[in-house]
Enzyme design. Structure first.
Site, PDB file in Angstrom:
ATOM      1  CG  ASN A  95      -1.949   1.137   1.252  1.00  0.00           C
ATOM      2  OD1 ASN A  95      -2.971   1.070   0.484  1.00  0.00           O
ATOM      3  ND2 ASN A  95      -1.743   2.319   2.064  1.00  0.00           N
ATOM      4  CD  GLU A  96      -1.287   6.067  -0.041  1.00  0.00           C
ATOM      5  OE1 GLU A  96      -0.914   6.202   1.349  1.00  0.00           O
ATOM      6  OE2 GLU A  96      -2.391   6.595  -0.559  1.00  0.00           O
TER       7      GLU A  96
ATOM      8  CD  GLU B  99      -6.345   4.426  -0.654  1.00  0.00           C
ATOM      9  OE1 GLU B  99      -6.300   5.512   0.136  1.00  0.00           O
ATOM     10  OE2 GLU B  99      -5.705   3.398  -0.040  1.00  0.00           O
TER      11      GLU B  99
HETATM   12  C1  GAL Z   1      -4.100   6.529   2.069  1.00  0.00           C
HETATM   13  C2  GAL Z   1      -3.930   5.214   2.390  1.00  0.00           C
HETATM   14  C3  GAL Z   1      -5.048   4.410   3.037  1.00  0.00           C
HETATM   15  C4  GAL Z   1      -5.853   5.662   4.053  1.00  0.00           C
HETATM   16  C5  GAL Z   1      -6.087   6.833   3.315  1.00  0.00           C
HETATM   17  C6  GAL Z   1      -6.691   8.002   4.022  1.00  0.00           C
HETATM   18  O1  GAL Z   1      -2.912   7.377   1.831  1.00  0.00           O
HETATM   19  O2  GAL Z   1      -3.649   4.300   1.400  1.00  0.00           O
HETATM   20  O3  GAL Z   1      -4.810   3.269   3.561  1.00  0.00           O
HETATM   21  O4  GAL Z   1      -4.969   5.810   4.927  1.00  0.00           O
HETATM   22  O5  GAL Z   1      -4.984   7.363   2.865  1.00  0.00           O
HETATM   23  O6  GAL Z   1      -5.682   8.560   5.045  1.00  0.00           O
END
Ligand code: GAL
Ligand code: ZN
Length: 661
Positions: free
Chosen positions: A141-142, A298
């Site tokens: 993830n990221e 996202e």
């Molecule tokens: C992204 C991350 C998610 C969640 C979202 C909101 O950076 O991938 O898991 O944390 O931000 O903060």
């Protein structure tokens, strides 16, 4: 083209799964991303895997026609792993471990981290390879760099350098370590940065940044190899965080099927407008990574918070408008973060589409409408792409080099890129923002902001583009150094001096002072930097108006082959770029709109000769746009007049007439 949500079955009582799946189906959600942080549930103790809960969850959703992307859970090493194998944890510059607080506590070179990551990924891959509901994978993830100083990173850094430079003498020469007795006589003397002074040898620091990217790419590659082997029919992607980024996304994404972006435009009114423009740049950059359409993995669903004081709740229309902006600039699937706000954990107030109340409200209804619209237009938009007419160059190496050595107060590589991109966006010109190593043939206009690091190879590729007819625009701090981050011993702009037909006689880093220059009988302000230019074979086109260099050349144009090179010696205000680009567009036959209201954006998706124009009011204000004729709005199913009043956050999508060639 489809709509999805990020869903965490492990956060909810099972009784909610069916309820959620049913509502998703009714809403038009056909995809969920799951499990990217669920390691402790998938492997509760070493070697004891338990996928039954995930099987049940996937089944529940599959029955409702919802497909699944699985995230590998390696961003969150569980406590048993960290405890038994402490080498998993990254070490800061004092060699203290970075303990698990939230997530991301892992060293990419740690043997235990690699070993246990490979095991869990392999188990998951074997288990889900033939599950018909599973369509693809997200790695981790990221990803971001973590500047680890552990013994494994140190050892790997040395071998990385040995592979690159062969001998210690070659490193000393490449980095110019002779300055201040920095010469190495043995490999063991080379370590990761380990704190100390901020002002380190910039060549060393840049190579260390490259090494960090390569370590991460290697870490990801282990997962890619496993997933590709066991799940040949599944796609693999990764969800990148926004820009700017030290980590080289071009390298990270090389072996992925497509890129996914996590996109969170600001909801705060004072930022909302500029965030639409920086968002446009982020989307163009993302499309440029693999030069293809991408996913949003996202995106904003409610008021963000927890990492900072909460932002404003998305204004009515905001969620929908920014979703369409993403599609307009190349997104093929949108996954909203997240279905429902987390009841516990560090991120309780980064809100989902549904609040803790579990009562779908205003934001959810907006999302439901969006799902319907996407479903309606998907058949038309399927297979369409965004093709920019202009290339703007970007590179993580340049970004890192400027981070390592701030040139002057107020000068920021990425902010300057934003200003240029915003000027194009304000004129309705869609740009491809590309890695500087990309093939640039075919572009009529190439803007190359601050090629601080410039080797003869890139210079000659750009020269060829110009010789073949392109217009190349260069800005200050071009051609300063070679790729080792060592200054060229030659007049600026270094390897591009010949093509630019100009040299820099002297410069004045004016920082936040405001100076002026004239171009086409108009005066503009400028700041940060003033190159005082000596045209060689180029023609002067702009002149400074202040200071001891009043009257000296500020910008030049040089005919070179079939094309021309414009050298801008200073950092002008945005208004200059707008005028300058408009002028270039007329000359090059690029389409533009000179009276787009502030905050209104356009983009085009094309397939063959079919073209769809997206018109987007990304502001809280009503805006009036003048079109060249009456169109039929595909989204709102009505004719729209030539003088179009757009409500706050209104979107129109129309089919453009065939291009007359
Ligand atoms: C992204 C991350 C998610 C969640 C979202 C909101 O950076 O991938 O898991 O944390 O931000 O903060
Ligand atoms: Zn490490």
């Amino acid at each position: 083209m489809r709509m999805g949500v990020d869903y965490y079955p492990e956060h909810w009582d099972r009784s909610l799964w069916e309820q959620d799946a049913k509502l998703m189906q009714e809403t038009g959600v056909s995809l969920i991303r799951v499990a990217e942080f669920a390691w402790s549930r998938l492997e509760p103790t070493e070697g004891r895997y338990d996928f039954t809960w995930l099987d049940d969850a996937i089944d529940t959703f599959a029955k409702r026609g919802i497909q699944v992307v699985i995230g590998t859970p390696t961003c969150t090493p569980p406590n048993w792993l960290v405890n038994a194998y402490p080498d998993v944890l990254p070490r800061d510059e004092k060699l203290h471990p970075r303990y698990p607080g939230i997530r991301g506590h892992r060293c990419y070179n740690s043997p235990s981290m690699r070993h246990y990551s490979a095991l869990i990924v392999e188990k998951l891959a074997l288990h889900y390879a033939n599950n018909p509901a599973v369509i693809g994978w997200q790695t981790d993830n990221e990803f971001s760099l973590n500047e680890c100083n552990c013994e494994h990173c140190n050892a790997r850094f040395r071998t990385w350098l040995q592979e690159k430079y062969d001998s210690i003498e070659a490193i000393n020469a490449a980095w110019g370590t002779v300055v201040w007795s920095g010469e190495y006589s043995d490999w063991s003397q080379i370590t990761t940065p380990l704190g100390g002074m901020n002002y380190k040898n910039p060549s060393f620091v840049l190579d260390y940044k490259r090494f960090e990217t390569d370590s991460l790419v290697e870490f990801q590659q282990l997962q890619l190899n496993i997933l590709k082997k066991h799940c040949p029919n599944h796609f693999i992607t990764h969800n990148i965080w926004s820009y700017p980024m030290a980590l080289d996304y071009y390298k990270l994404c090389e072996n992925l099927d497509f890129v996914s972006l996590d996109y969170y435009p600001s909801t705060n009114p004072e930022k909302a407008e500029s965030s639409g423009y920086s968002g446009a740049l982020t989307l163009d950059l993302t499309r440029g990574i693999k030069r293809q359409n991408f996913w949003i993995m996202e995106t904003i669903s409610g008021p963000p918070g927890c990492w900072m004081p909460m932002w404003r709740t998305p204004h009515p229309g905001f969620i929908r408008a920014f979703a369409w902006q993403s599609i307009a600039r190349g997104a093929d699937t949108l996954v909203h973060f997240r279905w429902r706000s987390a009841p516990s954990g560090a991120e309780q107030f980064w809100h989902g589409l549904i609040d803790h109340s579990n009562v779908p409200g205003r934001r959810f209804e907006e999302y439901r409408g969006l799902c319907g619209e996407v479903r309606k237009l998907a058949p038309l938009l399927e297979g369409t792409e965004v093709r920019g007419e202009v290339a703007i160059l970007h590179s993580h190496d340049q970004y890192n080099a400027f981070q390592i050595q701030y040139q002057v107060d107020g000068m920021d590589y990425f902010d300057n890129l934003k200003t240029i991109h915003r000027a194009f966006t304000k004129l309705g010109i869609v740009t491809d923002v590309l890695n500087e190593s990309d093939d640039l043939s075919g572009y009529k206009l190439i803007v190359a902001p601050s090629l601080f690091l410039l080797d003869p190879e890139l210079a000659s590729r750009l020269e060829t583009c110009v010789q073949n007819g392109a217009m190349l625009v260069l800005t200050p701090r071009t051609g300063v150094k070679n790729l080792n981050n060592v200054c060229w011993i030659q007049p600026l702009p270094g390897p591009l001096s010949n093509a630019a037909g100009v040299t820099v006689a002297e410069y004045d880093p004016i920082g936040r002072d405001v100076h002026h220059f004239s171009w086409r009988n108009k005066t503009y302000s400028c700041s940060q930097w003033c190159d005082i230019l000596t045209p060689q074979t180029a023609e002067s086109v702009a002149w400074y108006e202040d200071d001891f260099f009043a009257g000296k050349t500020a910008a030049t144009v040089h005919k070179f082959g079939e094309g021309e090179v414009c050298y801008l010696g200073t950092v002008p205000e945005e208004a200059f770029y707008v005028d300058f680009i408009q002028d270039a567009a007329v000359k090059l036959g690029l389409q533009f709109i000179s009276d787009l209201p502030e905050g209104v954006q356009i983009s085009t998706r094309v397939k063959g000769s079919t073209r769809y124009l997206f018109l987007m009011n990304l502001t809280r204000k009503e805006q009036i746009v003048t079109l060249d004729r009456v169109y039929y709005s595909l989204l709102n199913e009505r004719e729209i007049g030539q003088v179009l009043t757009m409500a706050p956050y209104a979107i129109e999508i129309v089919e453009l007439p065939m291009k007359s060639t």
